[in-house]
Design a protein around this motif. Structure first.
Motif, short mmCIF file in Angstrom:
data_model
loop_
_atom_site.label_atom_id
_atom_site.label_comp_id
_atom_site.label_asym_id
_atom_site.label_seq_id
_atom_site.Cartn_x
_atom_site.Cartn_y
_atom_site.Cartn_z
N CYS A 1 0.85 -1.18 0.00
CA CYS A 1 0.00 0.00 0.00
C CYS A 1 0.89 1.24 0.00
CB CYS A 1 -0.91 -0.02 1.24
SG CYS A 1 0.01 -0.13 2.80
N GLN B 1 -2.67 4.75 3.17
CA GLN B 1 -3.38 3.48 3.32
C GLN B 1 -2.83 2.69 4.51
OE1 GLN B 1 -2.49 2.23 -0.62
NE2 GLN B 1 -4.47 2.88 -1.44
N GLN C 1 -4.39 3.80 7.63
CA GLN C 1 -5.77 3.29 7.73
C GLN C 1 -5.78 1.80 8.08
OE1 GLN C 1 -8.60 4.72 4.69
NE2 GLN C 1 -6.90 6.01 3.99
N ILE D 1 -9.96 -3.63 4.71
CA ILE D 1 -8.67 -3.12 4.22
C ILE D 1 -8.69 -3.04 2.70
CG2 ILE D 1 -6.24 -3.74 3.97
CD1 ILE D 1 -6.43 -4.84 6.91
N ILE E 1 -10.14 0.14 1.18
CA ILE E 1 -9.50 1.44 1.38
C ILE E 1 -9.24 2.05 0.01
CG2 ILE E 1 -7.41 2.62 2.19
CD1 ILE E 1 -7.21 0.47 4.39
N ARG F 1 -5.26 0.75 -5.01
CA ARG F 1 -5.76 0.34 -3.70
C ARG F 1 -4.84 -0.74 -3.13
NH1 ARG F 1 -11.94 -0.26 -5.65
NH2 ARG F 1 -10.81 -0.95 -7.50
#
Length: 122
Positions: free
Chosen positions: A10, A14, A17, A69, A72, A84
């Motif tokens: 990522c 990200q 998150q 996940i 995201i 993503r």
């Protein structure tokens, strides 16, 4: 028991998150302890790894975390590929055998392993 091991790639936003999702709803910190985030990440890709054994009754819970996940959004638009989170998990169930979880395009696709990973299914 179910053995889960895998990784996600990522970007910085990200990754933040992902860490929030991992820590948000595991009050006993039972399964979130399997997550690892390298302290020194380099270049532009960030990595998150998971390795642990989960009770079969908790696998749906873990699967929903991975789906969250996967959803995201991309931090920036890239016309060449989907930015993503992406990754791969190998999930070995004591009774049902091994499955492969592919994280890409905002989703989680579960199927039979695409490669010969039987040596890991011991």
């Amino acid at each position: 028991m179910v053995s889960v091991r895998g990784w996600l790639q990522c970007d910085d936003e990200q990754l933040a998150q992902i860490k929030e999702i991992v820590e948000a709803d595991d009050p006993q910190r039972t399964y979130s302890g399997g997550w690892a985030f390298p302290a020194r990440q380099y270049n532009h890709v960030r990595w998150a790894f998971y390795g642990g054994d989960i009770r079969a009754v908790s696998l749906d819970w873990f699967q929903e975390r991975v789906r969250r996940i996967a959803r995201i959004p991309a931090s920036h638009q890239d016309d060449e590929f989907d930015a993503r989170p992406r990754g791969l998990f190998l999930v070995s169930h004591d009774v049902q055998g091994m499955s492969e979880w592919r994280v890409y395009n905002g989703g989680l696709v579960i199927g039979l392993p695409d490669g010969d990973y039987r040596y890991l299914d011991a």
